[in-house]
Design a protein around this motif. Sequence first.
Motif, PDB file in Angstrom:
ATOM      1  N   LEU A 230       0.843  -1.203   0.000  1.00  0.00           N
ATOM      2  CA  LEU A 230       0.000   0.000   0.000  1.00  0.00           C
ATOM      3  C   LEU A 230       0.877   1.252   0.000  1.00  0.00           C
ATOM      4  CD1 LEU A 230      -2.822   1.340   0.354  1.00  0.00           C
ATOM      5  CD2 LEU A 230      -2.457   1.157   2.820  1.00  0.00           C
ATOM      6  N   SER A 231       0.645   2.143  -0.973  1.00  0.00           N
ATOM      7  CA  SER A 231       1.499   3.330  -1.089  1.00  0.00           C
ATOM      8  C   SER A 231       1.186   4.382  -0.039  1.00  0.00           C
ATOM      9  CB  SER A 231       1.379   3.940  -2.487  1.00  0.00           C
ATOM     10  OG  SER A 231       0.055   4.405  -2.712  1.00  0.00           O
ATOM     11  N   HIS A 232      -0.107   4.621   0.237  1.00  0.00           N
ATOM     12  CA  HIS A 232      -0.461   5.621   1.258  1.00  0.00           C
ATOM     13  C   HIS A 232      -1.922   5.475   1.652  1.00  0.00           C
ATOM     14  CE1 HIS A 232      -1.631   7.622  -2.484  1.00  0.00           C
ATOM     15  NE2 HIS A 232      -2.279   8.545  -1.817  1.00  0.00           N
ATOM     16  N   ALA A 233      -2.333   6.265   2.644  1.00  0.00           N
ATOM     17  CA  ALA A 233      -3.638   6.023   3.273  1.00  0.00           C
ATOM     18  C   ALA A 233      -4.778   6.875   2.726  1.00  0.00           C
ATOM     19  CB  ALA A 233      -3.522   6.202   4.784  1.00  0.00           C
TER      20      ALA A 233
ATOM     21  N   TYR B 179       1.547  -4.511   3.523  1.00  0.00           N
ATOM     22  CA  TYR B 179       2.738  -3.726   3.819  1.00  0.00           C
ATOM     23  C   TYR B 179       2.484  -2.248   3.548  1.00  0.00           C
ATOM     24  CZ  TYR B 179       5.121  -8.251   3.681  1.00  0.00           C
ATOM     25  OH  TYR B 179       5.506  -9.534   3.915  1.00  0.00           O
ATOM     26  N   CYS B 180       2.836  -1.422   4.504  1.00  0.00           N
ATOM     27  CA  CYS B 180       2.757   0.030   4.291  1.00  0.00           C
ATOM     28  C   CYS B 180       3.761   0.679   5.231  1.00  0.00           C
ATOM     29  CB  CYS B 180       1.350   0.545   4.544  1.00  0.00           C
ATOM     30  SG  CYS B 180       0.764   0.289   6.218  1.00  0.00           S
ATOM     31  N   SER B 181       4.017   1.980   5.048  1.00  0.00           N
ATOM     32  CA  SER B 181       4.969   2.655   5.930  1.00  0.00           C
ATOM     33  C   SER B 181       4.384   2.732   7.337  1.00  0.00           C
ATOM     34  CB  SER B 181       5.264   4.060   5.399  1.00  0.00           C
ATOM     35  OG  SER B 181       4.165   4.896   5.659  1.00  0.00           O
ATOM     36  N   ASP B 182       5.230   2.992   8.330  1.00  0.00           N
ATOM     37  CA  ASP B 182       4.736   3.018   9.710  1.00  0.00           C
ATOM     38  C   ASP B 182       3.710   4.129   9.935  1.00  0.00           C
ATOM     39  OD1 ASP B 182       6.849   4.706   9.279  1.00  0.00           O
ATOM     40  OD2 ASP B 182       8.115   3.917  10.878  1.00  0.00           O
TER      41      ASP B 182
END
Length: 414
Positions: A6-9, A30-33
């Motif tokens: 996932l690139s962003h929310a 998977y995504c950034s914290d």
Amino acid sequence: MDFLILSHAHIDHCGRIPLLVKRGFDGPIYCSDATAVVLGIMLRDSAHIHENEAEWKTRKALRAGKDPVEPLYTTEDAENSLKTVRPVRYGETVQAAEDVRFVFRDAGHILGSAIAEIFVREGGAEKKLVFSGDLGASHRPLLNDPTVIEEADAVIMETTYGDRLHEENQSSLAALSNIIETTMARGGTVLIPSFAVGRTQELLYELNAYAEQSGRNVLTGVKVYVDSPMAAAATEAFRKNVQDFDAEAQALVRKGDDPLDFATLVFTNTTEESKALNRDETPKIIISASGMCEAGRIRHHLKHHLWKRTSSVVFVGYQAEGTLGRRITEGAKTVMLFGEEIAVRAQIYNLQGFSAHADKNGLLAWVKGFTKKPRTLILVHGEAEPKRAFAQTVEKATGIRPFIVEHLGQTVEL
Ligand SMILES: [Zn+2]
Ligand SMILES: [Zn+2]
């Protein structure tokens, strides 16, 4: 499907994850914290909206002798989908499968937004695929510029503003402070419809600078209300992820200033607090969602202010066709709110320098960042015209002939 990157929310990227999980997907997401934190806020809110909508439609359906309406997904589905989220730091390598690994890089679009560099081994050779996600505009407050990627065999990139240039951020900022000053002087209220995640925090960052920097302080004694529980939660998420701020914002934090807080800032959570704002006649600033005025508390504030000549409504984001925000920015004389016709007499402003997306020049600069030209460049995430125009721009400037995705289900050989 084995896993999800996932690139962003933003909801146009994550909004259907609970549906995927409801239909049986149970692999890692998977995504950034930072995205992991914001994702929780977005999906719970989205599930809540779907449930409310289904409930309302069900009441209507039952009265018409029809079957009840099921929500697209429920809060439970949203909670289930959050269980398999795997937060990843920028720059960390993740072995997602035996032949697939990837690394996230900062996309500078919203907090936690990421570009994915994906390495795939096949038949002994490794190929690199870069997925841009949404790319941020350079020199924006709070966030870093999008990371330049130098190498790729294939690139999939966004083209939202592939045919347009944004107004300078600085001129929009100057305009905003003028609007605040003149509106306060005539005793009015400044209403800012704003997306709860991202735009609201950028506005707070700018207002913090107005409030605390010496010289022209347009905010002396002026209360700034953020009237959106989701925006309050998102602001908390920002505060917990200072590591993703740009150097300037981090320097403020190190000096002991919270760049998202100042003396006259008030978050209103309950409906009662929100309603009380409408009985309060003192000049003030109200930032509220939704950004296009289609839902949320902003509609109540518009009902109380649109007809007042002293007030101002400032649009700071994209207004899609068919939305109330679009009608107001296009000069509607009256609008319908809660079944009531409301005259538009307030001053209406449309500031375009706050965009979270790179414009045509920003996108092109990112393509030019590849020192080794990618063999395949696929353009997505844009309407037909910006995609076509940007393809021409890229071909002229770099010699790369991009592939334009025309419809869903199209197959591309990488
Ligand atoms: Zn986005
Ligand atoms: Zn998007």
